[in-house]
Design an enzyme around this catalytic site. Sequence first.
Site, short mmCIF file in Angstrom:
data_model
loop_
_atom_site.label_atom_id
_atom_site.label_comp_id
_atom_site.label_asym_id
_atom_site.label_seq_id
_atom_site.Cartn_x
_atom_site.Cartn_y
_atom_site.Cartn_z
N ASP A 170 0.85 -1.19 0.00
CA ASP A 170 0.00 0.00 0.00
C ASP A 170 0.89 1.24 0.00
O ASP A 170 1.97 1.21 -0.58
CB ASP A 170 -0.96 -0.07 1.20
N HIS B 68 2.08 2.12 -3.27
CA HIS B 68 1.20 3.17 -3.80
C HIS B 68 1.79 4.57 -3.70
O HIS B 68 1.11 5.55 -3.91
CB HIS B 68 -0.16 3.12 -3.11
#
Length: 410
Positions: free
Chosen positions: A226, A249
């Site tokens: 993430d 991310h």
Amino acid sequence: MIIQLIELCFFVCILYIFNGIAEAAKRGSSGYFNVKDYGARADGRTDDSKAFMAAWKAACSSTGAARLLIPKATYLLGPVQFHGPCKNVPSITMNVQGYIKAADLNKFRPSEEWVQFGWIDRLTLSGGGTFDGQGAKAWPYNKCPTSRTCRLLPTSLKFVQMRNTLVKGITSLNSKHFHYGLVDCTNFRATGFKIIAPDESPNTDGIHIERSTGITIDSAKIGTGDDCISVGHGSKDLFIRGVTCGPGHGISVGSLGRYHREIDVSGLVVADCTFVGTENGVRIKTWSNPPGSSSANNMTFRNIVMNNVRNPIIIDQTYCPYRKCASASSTPVKLRDISFQNIRGTSATRTAVTLHCSKNSPCKNVKLQNIHLDYNGMQSNAAGSSRKAVSSCRNIKAAYRGTQIPPPCR
Ligand SMILES: *[C@@H]1O[C@H](CO)[C@@H](O)[C@H](O)[C@H]1NC(C)=O
């Protein structure tokens, strides 16, 4: 004969006393605490939580600078809380040389973190050791990517109400949820450390920061499933420098505006960072229908290299993952004083720069200077003229200086 016996006894007694003193010194009276002296089995199978907590308690309640040692070995550890205040301890060092494995999820109560540090002044966490969250077995139980009312899995290293913290040379591997979580911390630095988890691991944010001031994160390598670093509400004066992100991310401000009474974000510098194969590079993300009102301002992103990044520069004020969000009455998170400088490299999609601000409250004072992002031409339907990178804008009038590839929005 009797005299000899007495002499021998005397000698043995002296030895015994000296030994006792040495033992006591080792066990803490000189500020040195070894988890093995508090019963840690260090076999990687027996739960050593009790020993770690006992060693912490002894260290925290001692007098003078304290040093807690976790020697080279493999340990199994359930949820533990290293809490202060440590009244008569001006500083405490946790020297982790070992490899620490997290217990299975069924050993955790709901919302319990794995290793939680709280209410401590002047903690140093160092030593080159590893915290292995054993996440692979827990990830299938994470329903948060699709459900709003999900159970949050344990964060590996949680810091609550900490002051003057230094984390140095520690590795976090395969956290069940976030690797690091900071809440209500003041003056926190993490340097020379590694975060590792696979691309597809859910919600394994590298470092999530909330309601914290004076945070420095530098010289790190963060690859996870993430956000590399996520800057939540109430974050103030953050410096992120010399960090390599990927997979994951990217560095994200937000999501902001999910909850009532969020505190503003202000004073963020992201400098000298590299992104490799990430979903985003630098992103500011806000919910489209916040229940409260807040702002994020004074944010600078400079000297950044993007290598095959899907959204190298992105402001997105339309975030709404779960359900319909259109609501004319809500106040958008106000974004202003944002600067992107010297950002170069390659975008994995055509839209290298996305600036989608809110209709009700357009972004203010956004500057882009010396941007050079080429589309790497890997999108399947790309051909001919569509191989050039483009910008996409909504509700924004950005100021541009120097090189601009892709060209600015007209
Ligand atoms: C903007 O943020 C930086 C970094 O925290 C800080 O040094 C500076 O004083 C801030 N500027 C303003 C106008 O608040």
